[in-house]
Design an enzyme around this catalytic site. Structure first.
Site, PDB file in Angstrom:
ATOM      1  N   HIS A 143      22.744 -20.063  19.272  1.00 22.87           N
ATOM      2  CA  HIS A 143      23.540 -21.267  19.488  1.00 22.87           C
ATOM      3  C   HIS A 143      24.127 -21.827  18.190  1.00 22.87           C
ATOM      4  O   HIS A 143      25.056 -22.638  18.230  1.00 22.87           O
ATOM      5  CB  HIS A 143      22.705 -22.352  20.184  1.00 22.87           C
ATOM      6  CG  HIS A 143      23.483 -23.175  21.146  1.00 22.87           C
ATOM      7  ND1 HIS A 143      24.760 -23.631  20.879  1.00 22.87           N
ATOM      8  CD2 HIS A 143      23.200 -23.623  22.399  1.00 22.87           C
ATOM      9  CE1 HIS A 143      25.205 -24.327  21.904  1.00 22.87           C
ATOM     10  NE2 HIS A 143      24.287 -24.336  22.844  1.00 22.87           N
TER      11      HIS A 143
ATOM     12  N   ASP B 130      28.865 -20.980  20.716  1.00 21.69           N
ATOM     13  CA  ASP B 130      28.745 -22.077  21.671  1.00 21.69           C
ATOM     14  C   ASP B 130      28.723 -21.519  23.092  1.00 21.69           C
ATOM     15  O   ASP B 130      29.139 -20.376  23.345  1.00 21.69           O
ATOM     16  CB  ASP B 130      29.903 -23.059  21.510  1.00 21.69           C
ATOM     17  CG  ASP B 130      29.863 -23.761  20.156  1.00 21.69           C
ATOM     18  OD1 ASP B 130      28.747 -23.949  19.629  1.00 21.69           O
ATOM     19  OD2 ASP B 130      30.944 -24.099  19.635  1.00 21.69           O
TER      20      ASP B 130
END
Length: 536
Positions: free
Chosen positions: A509, A513
C-alpha cells in the site's frame, strides 16, 4: 684551561658528523647486512623489482617474517630520521616478499568463502571438484558453494596447486571471508601444509581477555562472606522482639521434628504452646505432605516422538525475507474471477500448431506470465519498488516465477517477459524450473525481478490464496485453479457453463493505491478473457 680543552675536544667530534651521517645512510641502503659483504643500493633496488607482485601476499607479523641471510629483523619501536628510513625499507621488503605467517611455511594464498550474492553472509561447501595436490588454473571450478539462494560454482583466480582443503565437503555455516582452502605456487610446497590450520583474526586478543575475568571472581567470593553476617544478625534480634512461650515437653518435641515454635498455634494457658499443639501441627503437616506426591503422578504426560530437521540455506533466507515482508510491508489484497474459456481455446490451437512443427506445448502458466507482463506495461505503477527516499519505477518487466522444490522455494526470473513470445517464455520457465530442482541456479537466474507470479491452482488445485510479497517488489499475483460454473444466459430461463479462474493480487500500500491495483487487475483480466490481444 679545562674549559678550552673541552671546546677543542667537541670541535674535533663535529668534524666527523658528515662521516657518521654517510654511514647511517649507507647502512640503510645495504639493508643492515650482518655479513662482511654489503650489496649496493642499486643491487637492492634491482632485487625489489624482480619480486613477485603484491597481490599474492599473505598476512604476516613483523616479528615472525623469515628474512634471508644478510637481513636482520627490525624492531617495531617508533623511529625517526635514518632509523625510520631503515624501518620503511625493511617493511616494504617484507611486503613484497609475501612470506607466510609461519617461519617454516613457503609463500601461499588463503582462499576465503566468497560473497556470491548480495544477501549472502554464510555458505556451505556442497562439493569439492578439486582435491589436495591438484593443479589449478584461472577459470577452473574449485568447488560448489551452497549460498542463501542457490548452489554456485566457485572458480579459481590464479595458477598454482591446491595444497590444503581447510573446510571439507559438507561443511556448513561458513562465514563470508573464512578460509576454506590454501594454494601454493610450487608443487614441492604442498606437503608443508599437511597439518596447516589457518590463524583466526581473534587469536591475538584472546590472551589479553584471560586476565580480565579474574578480578570479578575475587569480588564474587567476598560477597557471600558478607551475606551470612547480615543473615545472622536478623535471627538474633527476633527473640527479643517477640518471645514464644512453650512447655519443656513441647519444646523438645518441636526440636526433634525441626518445627519452629513460631509456626505453631498456641492453645495452652496464657498463650503457651503445649504438647498437644505440636502433635496437631505435625499431624496436619503430614496430611499435606502425603497429598502432594499424588499430584505429579496424575499429571505425567507421555513424551512426544519427533525428528529435528536442520535448516537449509534457502529455508533460512525464505523465512527471514517473508518475515521481513509481513512485518514491514502493509499488504492488502484484491481478488477477481476471470473467464478462461477463450484462453483455453487459444491454447489448444497454439499447441496443435506446436505439435505439427515439433515445438513444446504452451501451458496456462505461460499465458498468465505474458498477460501479467503486458498488464505491467499498461499500468507501470505496479512495476515499482519502495525506498525511504523515493519510489523506483522500473522500465524492464522481469517476472519471477515461484518454483517449489525438495530443497525449498525458488523464484527464477524471466527477463523482459513483455517482449517475448509465448513459446520463448515457456522454454525459459521449463529450463529455469529444472535448474531450480537440480539446485544449480546462478545469481543471474533469480536476481533482478520486478514482479512475481505464484501458481498453486494448476499443480495443486488450490481455488484461492493470498501470496506474500517478495521484497523489494511491490506486488505478487496468486493464481488459483479453473473450475466450471453455471452462469446466467441471455434469456430468463437460460443458463450457461463457463470456466472461471480466481486470481488475487497482493499489493504494497505504500507504492500501489487501491485504485491502481484494481486498474492493473482490470487490464490483466482483459488480456486473459481476450487472449488474442496479447498477440498484437
Amino acid at each position: 684551561m679545562a674549559y678550552a680543552s673541552r671546546i677543542i675536544i667537541h670541535s674535533n667530534k663535529l668534524k666527523h658528523v658528515s662521516t657518521l651521517l654517510r654511514r647511517e645512510h649507507s647502512v640503510a641502503a645495504r639493508g643492515f647486512s650482518n655479513s662482511s659483504t654489503h650489496p649496493s643500493l642499486t643491487a637492492r633496488e634491482d632485487m625489489l623489482k624482480t619480486r613477485p607482485p603484491v597481490e599474492r601476499i599473505s598476512k604476516c607479523r613483523a616479528t615472525t617474517v623469515p628474512m634471508p641471510s644478510g637481513i636482520s629483523t627490525m624492531s617495531t619501536k617508533p623511529m625517526t630520521g635514518p632509523s625510520f628510513f631503515r624501518e620503511y625499507i625493511s617493511s616494504q621488503m617484507r611486503s613484497v616478499r609475501g612470506f607466510s605467517s609461519g617461519s617454516d611455511l613457503p609463500p601461499h594464498q588463503e582462499i576465503g568463502m566468497p560473497s556470491l550474492s548480495p544477501t549472502m553472509t554464510e555458505g556451505n561447501i556442497a562439493r569439492w571438484l578439486k582435491k589436495e595436490g591438484d593443479k589449478v588454473a584461472p577459470g577452473e571450478v574449485l568447488c560448489e558453494v551452497e549460498t542463501d539462494k542457490a548452489t554456485v560454482e566457485m572458480e579459481c583466480m590464479e595458477d598454482g596447486y591446491l595444497a590444503k582443503i581447510v573446510k571439507e565437503e559438507g561443511a556448513k555455516a561458513i562465514q563470508v571471508g573464512e578460509v576454506i582452502a590454501i594454494t601454493v605456487e610450487e608443487e614441492e610446497d604442498i606437503q608443508k601444509f599437511k597439518d596447516y590450520t589457518p590463524s583466526s583474526g581473534a587469536s591475538p586478543s584472546a590472551p589479553e581477555a584471560k586476565p580480565a575475568p579474574s578480578p570479578p571472581k575475587e569480588e564474587k567470593v567476598e560477597k557471600p562472606a558478607s551475606a551470612p553476617e547480615a543473615k545472622t544478625s536478623k535471627p538474633s534480634s527476633a527473640p527479643s522482639e517477640d518471645r514464644t512461650f512453650a512447655s519443656p515437653l513441647a519444646k523438645k518435641l518441636a526440636e526433634d521434628n525441626n518445627v519452629p515454635l513460631s509456626s505453631i498455634k498456641a492453645t495452652g494457658p496464657e498463650g503457651r504452646i503445649v504438647k498437644a499443639d505440636v502433635e496437631e501441627f505435625l499431624a496436619s503437616r503430614g496430611k499435606e505432605t502425603t497429598a502432594k506426591p499424588s499430584k505429579p503422578t496424575d499429571s505425567k504426560v507421555p513424551a512426544l516422538d519427533y525428528v529435528d530437521i536442520p535448516h537449509t540455506q534457502i529455508r533460512k533466507v525464505t523465512a527471514s525475507r517473508l518475515a521481513f515482508s509481513k512485518q514491514t510491508i502493509p499488504h492488502y489484497y484484491l481478488t477477481v474471477d476471470t473467464c478462461v474459456d477463450k484462453m483455453m481455446g487459444l491454447r489448444s490451437q497454439l499447441n496443435s500448431f506446436q505439435e505439427t512443427n515439433g515445438g513444446k506445448r504452451i501451458s496456462v502458466n505461460d499465458l498468465v506470465i505474458k498477460a501479467a507482463a503486458l498488464a505491467l506495461r499498461k499500468v507501470p505503477q505496479c512495476n515499482s519498488s519502495w525506498t525511504d527516499e523515493y519510489i523506483r519505477q522500473f522500465s524492464n518487466v522481469n517476472i519471477n516465477v515461484a518454483v517449489q522444490t525438495e530443497n525449498g522455494l525458488y523464484v527464477p526470473v524471466v527477463k523482459d517477459a513483455d517482449k517475448k513470445g509465448l513459446s520463448t517464455i515457456g522454454e525459459e520457465v521449463r529450463f529455469l524450473a529444472q535448474k531450480a530442482k537440480e539446485n544449480s541456479l546462478k545469481p543471474e537466474d533469480y536476481e533482478g525481478g520486478t514482479f512475481t507470479v505464484s501458481n498453486l491452482g494448476g499443480p495443486f488445485g488450490i481455488k484461492h490464496f493470498c501470496a506474500v510479497i517478495n521484497p523489494p517488489q511491490a506486488a505478487i499475483l496468486a493464481i488459483g485453479s479453473a473450475e466450471k460454473r453455471v452462469v446466467a444466459g441471455g434469456g430468463p430461463d437460460q443458463f450457461n457453463v463457463a470456466s472461471y479462474m480466481s486470481v488475487t493480487l497482493s499489493c504494497d500500500h505504500r507504492v500501489i493505491d487501491g485504485a491502481i491495483g484494481a486498474e492493473w487487475l482490470k487490464a490483466f483480466k482483459g488480456y486473459i478473457e481476450t487472449p488474442e490481444s496479447m498477440l498484437l
